[in-house]
Design an enzyme around this catalytic site. Sequence first.
Site, PDB file in Angstrom:
ATOM      1  CG  HIS A   1       6.077  -9.052   7.801  1.00 25.51           C
ATOM      2  ND1 HIS A   1       6.860  -8.124   7.349  1.00 25.51           N
ATOM      3  CD2 HIS A   1       4.836  -8.309   8.015  1.00 25.51           C
ATOM      4  CE1 HIS A   1       6.427  -6.942   7.111  1.00 25.51           C
ATOM      5  NE2 HIS A   1       5.397  -6.933   7.628  1.00 25.51           N
TER       6      HIS A   1
ATOM      7  NE  ARG B   1       2.920  -3.804  13.127  1.00 25.09           N
ATOM      8  CZ  ARG B   1       2.639  -3.811  11.820  1.00 25.09           C
ATOM      9  NH1 ARG B   1       1.966  -2.794  11.370  1.00 25.09           N
ATOM     10  NH2 ARG B   1       2.651  -4.822  11.048  1.00 25.09           N
TER      11      ARG B   1
ATOM     12  CB  SER C   1      -0.945   0.032   1.147  1.00 23.99           C
ATOM     13  OG  SER C   1      -0.329  -0.253   2.272  1.00 23.99           O
TER      14      SER C   1
HETATM   15  N1  HAX Z   1       1.145 -19.801   6.100  1.00 21.01           N
HETATM   16  C1  HAX Z   1       1.680 -20.701   5.105  1.00 21.01           C
HETATM   17  N2  HAX Z   1       2.533 -20.562   4.290  1.00 21.01           N
HETATM   18  C2  HAX Z   1       3.374 -19.422   4.266  1.00 21.01           C
HETATM   19  C3  HAX Z   1       3.246 -18.482   5.494  1.00 21.01           C
HETATM   20  C4  HAX Z   1       2.151 -18.459   6.300  1.00 21.01           C
HETATM   21  N3  HAX Z   1       1.553 -17.865   7.020  1.00 21.01           N
HETATM   22  N4  HAX Z   1       3.809 -17.261   5.159  1.00 21.01           N
HETATM   23  C5  HAX Z   1       4.643 -17.841   4.251  1.00 21.01           C
HETATM   24  N5  HAX Z   1       4.354 -18.818   3.655  1.00 21.01           N
HETATM   25  C6  HAX Z   1       4.954 -19.805   2.384  1.00 21.01           C
HETATM   26  C7  HAX Z   1       4.647 -18.620   1.288  1.00 21.01           C
HETATM   27  O1  HAX Z   1       3.479 -18.703   0.689  1.00 21.01           O
HETATM   28  C8  HAX Z   1       5.715 -19.179   0.387  1.00 21.01           C
HETATM   29  O2  HAX Z   1       5.248 -20.230  -0.276  1.00 21.01           O
HETATM   30  P1  HAX Z   1       5.729 -20.695  -1.799  1.00 21.01           P
HETATM   31  O3  HAX Z   1       7.440 -20.961  -1.834  1.00 21.01           O
HETATM   32  O4  HAX Z   1       4.849 -22.010  -1.970  1.00 21.01           O
HETATM   33  O5  HAX Z   1       5.091 -19.581  -2.657  1.00 21.01           O
HETATM   34  C9  HAX Z   1       6.903 -19.473   1.260  1.00 21.01           C
HETATM   35  O6  HAX Z   1       6.177 -19.597   2.637  1.00 21.01           O
HETATM   36  C10 HAX Z   1       7.882 -18.301   1.422  1.00 21.01           C
HETATM   37  O7  HAX Z   1       7.297 -17.223   1.585  1.00 21.01           O
HETATM   38  P2  HAX Z   1       8.027 -16.102   2.454  1.00 21.01           P
HETATM   39  O8  HAX Z   1       9.434 -15.592   1.924  1.00 21.01           O
HETATM   40  O9  HAX Z   1       7.911 -16.619   4.024  1.00 21.01           O
HETATM   41  O10 HAX Z   1       7.104 -14.818   2.500  1.00 21.01           O
HETATM   42  P3  HAX Z   1       6.736 -13.634   1.591  1.00 21.01           P
HETATM   43  O11 HAX Z   1       7.569 -12.679   1.920  1.00 21.01           O
HETATM   44  O12 HAX Z   1       6.893 -14.334   0.075  1.00 21.01           O
HETATM   45  O13 HAX Z   1       5.208 -13.291   1.780  1.00 21.01           O
HETATM   46  C11 HAX Z   1       3.335 -12.916   3.290  1.00 21.01           C
HETATM   47  C12 HAX Z   1       4.928 -12.524   3.121  1.00 21.01           C
HETATM   48  C13 HAX Z   1       3.005 -12.225   4.745  1.00 21.01           C
HETATM   49  C14 HAX Z   1       2.553 -12.508   2.258  1.00 21.01           C
HETATM   50  C15 HAX Z   1       3.188 -14.386   3.765  1.00 21.01           C
HETATM   51  O14 HAX Z   1       3.969 -14.717   4.907  1.00 21.01           O
HETATM   52  C16 HAX Z   1       1.921 -14.711   4.150  1.00 21.01           C
HETATM   53  O15 HAX Z   1       1.037 -15.027   2.957  1.00 21.01           O
HETATM   54  N6  HAX Z   1       1.244 -14.614   5.259  1.00 21.01           N
HETATM   55  C17 HAX Z   1      -0.344 -14.888   5.610  1.00 21.01           C
HETATM   56  C18 HAX Z   1      -0.861 -13.845   5.188  1.00 21.01           C
HETATM   57  C19 HAX Z   1      -0.686 -12.600   6.052  1.00 21.01           C
HETATM   58  O16 HAX Z   1      -0.693 -12.724   7.283  1.00 21.01           O
HETATM   59  N7  HAX Z   1      -0.446 -11.245   5.510  1.00 21.01           N
HETATM   60  C20 HAX Z   1      -0.539 -10.324   6.178  1.00 21.01           C
HETATM   61  C21 HAX Z   1       0.972  -9.841   6.610  1.00 21.01           C
HETATM   62  C22 HAX Z   1       1.011  -8.435   7.248  1.00 21.01           C
HETATM   63  C23 HAX Z   1       0.591  -7.260   6.517  1.00 21.01           C
HETATM   64  O17 HAX Z   1       0.990  -6.852   5.279  1.00 21.01           O
HETATM   65  N8  HAX Z   1      -0.694  -6.628   6.926  1.00 21.01           N
HETATM   66  O18 HAX Z   1      -1.221  -5.789   6.057  1.00 21.01           O
END
Ligand code: HAX
Length: 427
Positions: A307, A316, A231
């Site tokens: 994250h 937080r 964002s």
């Molecule tokens: N559950 C399951 N798998 C997860 C995971 C979770 N909570 N977090 C990461 N992974 C997986 C990813 O999907 C990725 O899988 P693939 O290799 O199959 O694509 C792998 O672990 C590596 O990812 P990463 O490097 O740890 O994480 P990214 O930096 O790519 O993504 C995210 C960060 C926040 C998007 C990710 O951790 C996620 O999807 N979390 C769940 C959704 C979430 O809580 N989002 C809110 C984040 C905070 C925020 O921005 N708030 O606004």
Amino acid sequence: MSTLKEALAKRIPEWRKEIADLLAAHGDTVISQVTMRQAYGGMRGVKGLVCDTSLVDPYKGLTIRGTPIDQLADRSAEEILFLLLVGELPNQDELKHLKQNLFVRSEVPDYVWKILRDMPHTAHPMDMLITAITTLEEESVFRRKYDEGMKKDEYWEPALEDSLNLLAKLPALAAGVYRIRYDKGDLILPDPKLDWAANYAHMLGNDTADFLDLMRLYMVLHSDHEGGNVSAFTAHVVASALSDPYYAVAAGLAGLAGPLHGLANQECLKFVLGVIDRFGGAPTPKQMEEYTWEVLNSGRVVPGYGHAVLRATDPRFTAFHAFGKKHFPDDPAFETVAVGFEVIPKVLQEHGKAANPWPNVDAGSGAILHHYGITEMRYYTVLFSVSRAMGMCSQLVLSRAMGEPITRPKSVSTAWMKDQVAQPAGA
Ligand code: HAX
């Protein structure tokens, strides 16, 4: 009475000089290298952006202008906005002025309410909020001044004017979205005695002291998270084209509405309620473990965990957790979040994919809202948006003040990538 604008006007020449001197002496210094994996992988870790309002340390979490967020949890949203923009907390005089100034700007024009009321009854609350903001673009001082031929040096002033007008109206707009979308009755007028965040609680329809305090905490904790998140980055890029703050914030919020970003708080409560539904109440650690594996084995992510930058429990999350523990430790949704915190990081570590197995800000916030009767989870990202708009606006005002140009990184094709690693013929 001294104002935020005066305080900012004093700092801007110093900051302009600081950056000009730095670039004159070290403009060609290399600060980051980019691998192919990073180019295909969401530019994770690439340092190619500047954000002076806040920073996220992988282990310590968010600091706003150098102060850790947990040390700011008792501050008002107005103090945080001042801190983001000016770099220091306001004195009593400045704070009083900012509170009054925001209140004076808070009235939402009728044409916005008309459009919101005409939207489909099934509209997502984020769609309604974004629509309200783009409708308000009609009020943009930045666009009018640009059309009149303002000088580059002056861009920050109408950017600040638009930002304050928008931020002032956001609690009323967001509360209006809630009341219209969920048939909660007439809109509630703001109370001049209340601060910005408490007024939001009041206009949502809950005036209890605890809920007012929760909204104050909520607005502070979500206010900013450096410059590279979806964002903030989106708002930054859009504003760099000299689109006005209404367009930039609306664009940023469209990114916040994604389930991997701000919409995760909606997904988190869905997860928590799914657990409660399955086990007839807060689960045992064993049941939580079983449920988490089910989510992972079905190819879904566990919302609220992981994250892109953090590598430890989000402070937080800790602040929300402490609030829940103090006010309603026996609430089944809160208990479920607490059991999750005990169990999920271990499961994610065992699963072995997520780089960060720890909870982020969204893991517990929904359970807290649910306790106070905000059960409409599709609304949660709107609450996040009201707060995060402070960060987006602060960043874009400072970008204009520092004369930043249009953002335009270079993209390359897969064929270009292959060329970089091709062996010369005959090698
Ligand atoms: N559950 C399951 N798998 C997860 C995971 C979770 N909570 N977090 C990461 N992974 C997986 C990813 O999907 C990725 O899988 P693939 O290799 O199959 O694509 C792998 O672990 C590596 O990812 P990463 O490097 O740890 O994480 P990214 O930096 O790519 O993504 C995210 C960060 C926040 C998007 C990710 O951790 C996620 O999807 N979390 C769940 C959704 C979430 O809580 N989002 C809110 C984040 C905070 C925020 O921005 N708030 O606004």
